[in-house]
Design a protein around this motif. Sequence first.
Motif, mmCIF file in Angstrom:
data_model
loop_
_atom_site.group_PDB
_atom_site.id
_atom_site.type_symbol
_atom_site.label_atom_id
_atom_site.label_comp_id
_atom_site.label_asym_id
_atom_site.label_seq_id
_atom_site.Cartn_x
_atom_site.Cartn_y
_atom_site.Cartn_z
ATOM 1 N N TYR A 146 0.863 -1.193 0.000
ATOM 2 C CA TYR A 146 0.000 0.000 0.000
ATOM 3 C C TYR A 146 0.892 1.234 0.000
ATOM 4 O O TYR A 146 2.035 1.187 0.497
ATOM 5 C CB TYR A 146 -0.963 -0.001 1.192
ATOM 6 N N PRO A 147 0.426 2.325 -0.584
ATOM 7 C CA PRO A 147 1.255 3.543 -0.662
ATOM 8 C C PRO A 147 1.229 4.277 0.676
ATOM 9 O O PRO A 147 0.165 4.406 1.297
ATOM 10 C CB PRO A 147 0.574 4.362 -1.753
ATOM 11 N N VAL A 148 2.382 4.725 1.101
ATOM 12 C CA VAL A 148 2.438 5.510 2.359
ATOM 13 C C VAL A 148 1.875 6.905 2.112
ATOM 14 O O VAL A 148 1.222 7.502 2.962
ATOM 15 C CB VAL A 148 3.904 5.570 2.846
ATOM 16 N N ASN A 149 2.122 7.419 0.908
ATOM 17 C CA ASN A 149 1.558 8.728 0.548
ATOM 18 C C ASN A 149 1.097 8.664 -0.912
ATOM 19 O O ASN A 149 1.406 7.702 -1.623
ATOM 20 C CB ASN A 149 2.615 9.834 0.728
ATOM 21 N N GLN A 150 0.310 9.662 -1.327
ATOM 22 C CA GLN A 150 -0.149 9.693 -2.723
ATOM 23 C C GLN A 150 -0.068 11.120 -3.240
ATOM 24 O O GLN A 150 0.149 12.042 -2.446
ATOM 25 C CB GLN A 150 -1.616 9.202 -2.811
ATOM 26 N N GLY A 151 -0.245 11.279 -4.589
ATOM 27 C CA GLY A 151 -0.198 12.635 -5.135
ATOM 28 C C GLY A 151 1.207 12.964 -5.622
ATOM 29 O O GLY A 151 2.093 12.084 -5.612
ATOM 30 N N PRO A 152 1.412 14.206 -6.038
ATOM 31 C CA PRO A 152 2.703 14.615 -6.642
ATOM 32 C C PRO A 152 3.923 14.258 -5.790
ATOM 33 O O PRO A 152 5.005 14.022 -6.330
ATOM 34 C CB PRO A 152 2.541 16.117 -6.814
ATOM 35 N N LEU A 153 3.749 14.128 -4.475
ATOM 36 C CA LEU A 153 4.911 13.812 -3.628
ATOM 37 C C LEU A 153 5.022 12.321 -3.347
ATOM 38 O O LEU A 153 5.864 11.871 -2.563
ATOM 39 C CB LEU A 153 4.815 14.596 -2.311
ATOM 40 N N PHE A 154 4.210 11.516 -4.021
ATOM 41 C CA PHE A 154 4.252 10.062 -3.781
ATOM 42 C C PHE A 154 5.682 9.552 -3.904
ATOM 43 O O PHE A 154 6.380 9.842 -4.865
ATOM 44 C CB PHE A 154 3.370 9.328 -4.800
#
Length: 718
Positions: free
Chosen positions: A163-171
Amino acid sequence: MKVYQTNEIKNIAILGSSGSGKTTLAEDMLYEGGVIKRRGTVEAGNTVSDYFPVEKEYGYSVFSTVFSVEWQDRKLNFIDCPGADDFIGGAVSALNVTDTALMLLNAQYGIEVGTINQLRYTEQFQKPVIFIVNHLDNASSDYDGTVAQLKDRFGSKIVQIQYPVNQGPLFNAVVDVLKMKMYRWKPEGGVPEVLDIPADEADKAAELHAALVEAAAEHDDRLMEKFFDEGSLSEDEMRSGISAGLITRGMFPVFCVCAGKDMCVSRTLEFLGNVVPTVDRMQYVKNTEGKEIAPDSNGPASIFFFKTTVEPHIGQVSYFKVISGKVKEGDDLQNADRGSKERIVQLFSVAGQTRNQVSEMMAGDIGATVKLKDIRRGNTLNGKGCDYRFDFIKYPNPKYRRAIRAVNEAEAEKMSELLTRMREEDPTWIVEQSKELKQTIVSGQGEFHLRTLKWRMENNEKINIEFIEPKIPYRETITRSARADYRHKKQSGGAGQFGEVHLIIEPYYEGMPAPDVYRFGNQEYKMSVRDTQTIDLDWGGKLVFVNCIVGGAIDTRFLPAILKGVMARMEQGPLTGSYARDVRLMVYDGKMHPVDSNEISFMLAGRNAFSTAFREAGPKILEPIYDVEVSVPADYLGDVMSDLQGRRAIIMGMNSEKGYEKLSAKVPLKELSSYSTSLSSVTGGRASFTMKFASYELVPADVQEKLLKAYTDNQEDD
Ligand SMILES: Nc1nc2c(ncn2[C@@H]2O[C@H](COP(=O)(O)OP(=O)(O)OP(=O)(O)O)[C@@H](O)[C@H]2O)c(=O)[nH]1
Ligand SMILES: [Mg+2]
């Protein structure tokens, strides 16, 4: 490249809705696998896949692309498939020669109609599926929403590996609960740092890890026992449990990537290398005799061709899978479908249009060859003593048709040759030289599909073509009985002609009683049947021709001429010149002239008597009706239904399928001309449909009137 054994080969189809990132992921895999030194982009038009000019022009895949990556002593054969519904043929072929499907999802949109269509094929072919959620760097990326949609559809079979720890342009980070590590990338992607899972992720990671262990244990009794005893499994045990779950479609693992930045792709390759089943562990294909053929390199040589392309400077490139045995350069093989002999001059492992020569290929492997004399897609080449044939690939019915013509008549022949060649490259093209409609009809999967054909004709082959509205193959029939007679007489010098035919016609239906007594006006006509001929018409329906002549009024040798005249009229119906069908005709009387009666006289008398009777028999036009099935997100249902009702559709039924409605309707072909385009505009491309010929039905009175008027106007113009 070394020669890989069957138990070292994995064949994987890359699927997913258009734009989900398949070609970009393919580029990353080729880069991570060391096949290419630099990653291209779809925007720049320099990727390994999408190498055809039309693909660079449009910026999406039109054809499937085969490429191989060597990874940890395994050969991973991939097929990057087009995602657009119009190019579904590529995915269908690919799914039939590969064993596992990677299904890409765009984290912005989750499950799309394109995803659902391709999922249906994975279900139909019972293929293991691995979900890969891509576009995680997009501002509107919604990983959890996407996983929730998957769980809604597949329940507990959906198991997250990452699973992604963060998402969006800073992924830039993913937690992997199989490895129990966190992977973190620099903003530009590349080789990740592999870190321990940070404290604030520990609970979530542990929870998902536990779910993964349990799911892995479920698919192997030995593991289940160990799990109950010890409550955990080793990484290798988890892998074997996941592998078992994959094969039975009991588990659908979920991965994360950001293909745009080549993040998490090498980890995915690692999983594919370790866990995805090799060819020898998969369901065997069946030949046309229903016999299962094991991918055994010691078996008889048999290679099946699933794709051909024509490429600049080399001509036809033919892609195959070794179904059984092995193939070597220099082998002489027999074409089981066309009877011709072929020598395998060169063997290649491919990466798009780059071909790497190999000396030999084992059962299960996918490769290409060139310079074959007489190969067609779907053919099989066999070694001595082998006669396998395969026809397991079934392509979807077309759903968009147009008549095509060369702008410059002189190029018409070249255009037809090219159409045949293009159909060879893309089996979802149907090209028909329609004698009936006097048009060349191309049918495909949609407007895009045809537009690419036009682009390729005009840009690659420099032939200008135009699409015109295809005519509708109407039919004519009658709705009540009628009687008519006609005397053909020409006795003005030279060879005379004389023939008189009296006949009765009535609508034909299966199981109708024998002709008996007919009443017209106040006269009664009793039929005495001498002989009956039932003709199955090439264009469908029947003509029943009954000889009821008594007292030798017409010599039997003239009956074939009468039938010929009637058939001429059946081929060009009295109403609109369309084929006529389902008529029973009784010739019951006539006159002959001892000298002037001959075949032509009775052919003309028969034809004209039939035309007259036909016009008296309540003649009606029939139109082709298609069964249409539309898959549409629930919130568009109303629009789609009213659009269909505006097309004289009869709604037959509806059923829900997880947020999507499946609507079935009967729709006249006439009303479906640009249905794929308008459905796409009504639903923003979020719906898809299939269509299949159902039956011929009477057109409504107003439509008949319009058709009759159009026909007469046309006649007058000619
Ligand atoms: N931001 C972002 N863009 C991506 C990512 N993956 C792909 N793209 C972009 O999305 C667009 C579509 O990517 P493709 O790789 O062509 O998608 P595809 O699935 O092959 O599409 P079809 O060939 O039409 O089936 C391209 O402009 C890519 O650059 C990603 O992870 N993040
Ligand atoms: Mg693509």
